[in-house]
Motif scaffolding. Structure first.
Motif, PDB file in Angstrom:
ATOM      1  N   CYS A  31       0.855  -1.199   0.000  1.00 16.94           N
ATOM      2  CA  CYS A  31       0.000   0.000   0.000  1.00 16.94           C
ATOM      3  C   CYS A  31       0.883   1.239   0.000  1.00 16.94           C
ATOM      4  CB  CYS A  31      -0.897  -0.029   1.228  1.00 16.94           C
ATOM      5  SG  CYS A  31      -1.779   1.504   1.483  1.00 16.94           S
ATOM      6  N   CYS A  34       0.057   3.243   3.661  1.00 22.41           N
ATOM      7  CA  CYS A  34       0.497   2.756   4.984  1.00 22.41           C
ATOM      8  C   CYS A  34       1.535   1.645   4.891  1.00 22.41           C
ATOM      9  CB  CYS A  34      -0.709   2.285   5.793  1.00 22.41           C
ATOM     10  SG  CYS A  34      -1.370   0.696   5.216  1.00 22.41           S
ATOM     11  N   CYS A  53      -5.928   0.489   5.634  1.00 23.80           N
ATOM     12  CA  CYS A  53      -6.336   1.894   5.492  1.00 23.80           C
ATOM     13  C   CYS A  53      -7.293   2.126   4.318  1.00 23.80           C
ATOM     14  CB  CYS A  53      -5.101   2.786   5.357  1.00 23.80           C
ATOM     15  SG  CYS A  53      -4.307   2.655   3.748  1.00 23.80           S
TER      16      CYS A  53
END
Ligand code: ZN
Length: 308
Positions: A31, A34, A53
Motif C-alpha cells: 500500500c 500505509c 487503510c
C-alpha cells in the motif's frame, strides 16, 4: 513460448488482466499510503484495497504499466515478442505486428520494458571469476539528431564510438572424458561508460561485481586500480590477435551485441544505448530459461515502476 501457446493462454484482454492480477498477488502488493501488504480484490472496479487503510491500488499502478493507455494484451504481446525471439524485434516491426497507427506509443512501451529488464539485472552481482574488457559501439549523438532532421528527414547526427564495459562471469569445468579444463560463461553485464578513467571503471565494477570476485582483463591502464574493488585482479598484456582467446566470452558478447544492434536498429541514439544493451543481456542471461522467460519478464515489469 510458441506463438500458438501464447495465444491459447492469452486469447483476450481479460485473460491477460487475470494473469497479471495473479502475478501481482504472488509478488505482493504494498500500500502506497500505509505500506500494508494485505489487500482485498474488488472485482467490480478491478482494484486492490488495503485491508488496513482502505487505500485503493489499480492493477497497473506501481508497475511498469502505470499511466500507460495501452491495453494489457498489447504489453503482453510486446513482452512475448521481445523474449521469444533470439534476436529481438525493432519498434517498427512491433508497431506492424500490433497493428498500431502510431509509432511513438510502441517505442515508449518497448523502452520501458527495456528499463525494467535493466533494473532486474541490476539486482544481481557477478561473482567467482569474471572476464572484463571494453568495447566500442557506434552510436549517434542525440543532441545532433534533431538539428540534422530539420534539414533532411533522412539526416542523422554525427556518429561516435561509445565505450561500453563488458563483464562476463565464467567458470572452469573439467571435461570428464579428457580431463581438460574449459571455460563456460554464466552471466553478463554491459555498462555504457561516460569515460574509461580508472575511477569511473572502479565505480561501475563496485556496483556490478561481488568484491570477492577474481577479474581478468587486458593490460589497459584504466584497469590498473581494480585491486581496490575486487579480491584479485589478473591483468595480462594481450596482443590484439589473441584477445578472442584470452578473453573469449566478453569478445563473443561484444560482437554478438554489435550484430544484434545493427540488425534491429539502423542507428542507435547514444542516450538509449544502455536500454538496448540491457535488452540484449537480459535475454542472454536467461538463454536457458526456455518458456519461463516470458513470466520472468512479466514479474520484472510488475516489480519495476518507472515513475518515481
Ligand atoms: Zn494501506
Amino acid at each position: 513460448m510458441k506463438l500458438i501457446d501464447f495465444f491459447k493462454q492469452f486469447p483476450d484482454e481479460q485473460s491477460c488482466r487475470d494473469y497479471f492480477r495473479e502475478q501481482r498477488l504472488t509478488e505482493g502488493i504494498t500500500c502506497r499510503n500505509c505500506k500494508g501488504t494485505s489487500h482485498y480484490w474488488m472485482k467490480t472496479i478491478e482494484q486492490f484495497q488495503c485491508k488496513d487503510c482502505r487505500t485503493r491500488t489499480t492493477l497497473r499502478s506501481g508497475t511498469v504499466m502505470e499511466s500507460s493507455n495501452l491495453c494489457f494484451r498489447d504489453w503482453f504481446i510486446a513482452m512475448h515478442l521481445m523474449t521469444s525471439t533470439k534476436k529481438g524485434i525493432s519498434a517498427k516491426e512491433m508497431q506492424r505486428q500490433l497493428g498500431f497507427k502510431r509509432y511513438e506509443p510502441v517505442w515508449f512501451m518497448m523502452q520501458k520494458i527495456r528499463i525494467a529488464m535493466g533494473a532486474r539485472d541490476e539486482r544481481y552481482e557477478l561473482t567467482g571469476f569474471t572476464e572484463m574488457d571494453e568495447g566500442y559501439f557506434t552510436t549517434v549523438e542525440s543532441a545532433t539528431v534533431g538539428e540534422k532532421d530539420k534539414k533532411s528527414k533522412r539526416g542523422r547526427g554525427s556518429e561516435k564510438r561509445t565505450p561500453v564495459l563488458v563483464m562476463a562471469q565464467t567458470e572452469y569445468v573439467k571435461n570428464p572424458k579428457n580431463h581438460q579444463q574449459h571455460s563456460r560463461c554464466k552471466f553478463f553485464k554491459m555498462r555504457v561508460m561516460p569515460d574509461l578513467k580508472s575511477t569511473t571503471i572502479n565505480k561501475v565494477v563496485k556496483d556490478s561485481v561481488d568484491p570477492r570476485t577474481k577479474v581478468k582483463t587486458d593490460g589497459l591502464r584504466s584497469f590498473s586500480r581494480l585491486n581496490e574493488v575486487v579480491r584479485k585482479h589478473l591483468p595480462k598484456v594481450i596482443p590484439p590477435d589473441q584477445a578472442g582467446r584470452e578473453l573469449p566470452w566478453v569478445h563473443i558478447a561484444i560482437s554478438n551485441a554489435k550484430r544484434n544492434l545493427l540488425n534491429n536498429f539502423h542507428h542507435v541514439d547514444d542516450t538509449y544505448l544502455q536500454n538496448y544493451l540491457d535488452e540484449f543481456t537480459y535475454r542472454l542471461n536467461r538463454r536457458y530459461s526456455g518458456d519461463k522467460i516470458f513470466v520472468k519478464l512479466l514479474i520484472a515489469c510488475i516489480s519495476f515502476c518507472w515513475i518515481i
